[in-house]
Design a protein around this motif. Structure first.
Motif: not given
Length: 83
Positions: A23-27, A34-39, A41-56
């Motif tokens: 589930p959604l959580g810190w990793w 973010g959440v991890r892709d089950g197949e 191991g990456g992610t399609w949407l996540a953010s960092s503690k320093d305020g950046r976010f990324a998505f595909v």
């Protein structure tokens, strides 16, 4: 949405159809949310503690390349880098 909520100045909603391994959580040492892709191991949407976010975004390919790397590693690599 920008400045549409009293508590959160920026809301970003995103929908993907991959299966998640967790589930959604810190990793990644508590630095990425973010959440991890089950197949892959990456992610399609996540953010960092320093305020950046990324998505595909979703992209359907006509042919599947079995040895191709997952695009889900791009947000992870971006968020792990230090500016």
């Amino acid at each position: 949405m920008w400045q549409a909520h009293l508590l959160y100045p920026f809301l970003f909603f995103f929908n993907r159809d991959e299966y998640t391994a967790e589930p959604l959580g810190w990793w990644e040492g508590g630095e990425i949310l973010g959440v991890r892709d089950g197949e892959a191991g990456g992610t399609w949407l996540a953010s960092s503690k320093d305020g950046r976010f990324a998505f595909v975004t979703n992209f359907r390919e006509a042919e599947c390349l079995p040895q191709a790397k997952s695009r889900g590693q791009l947000p992870v690599r971006f968020l792990q880098e230090r500016p």
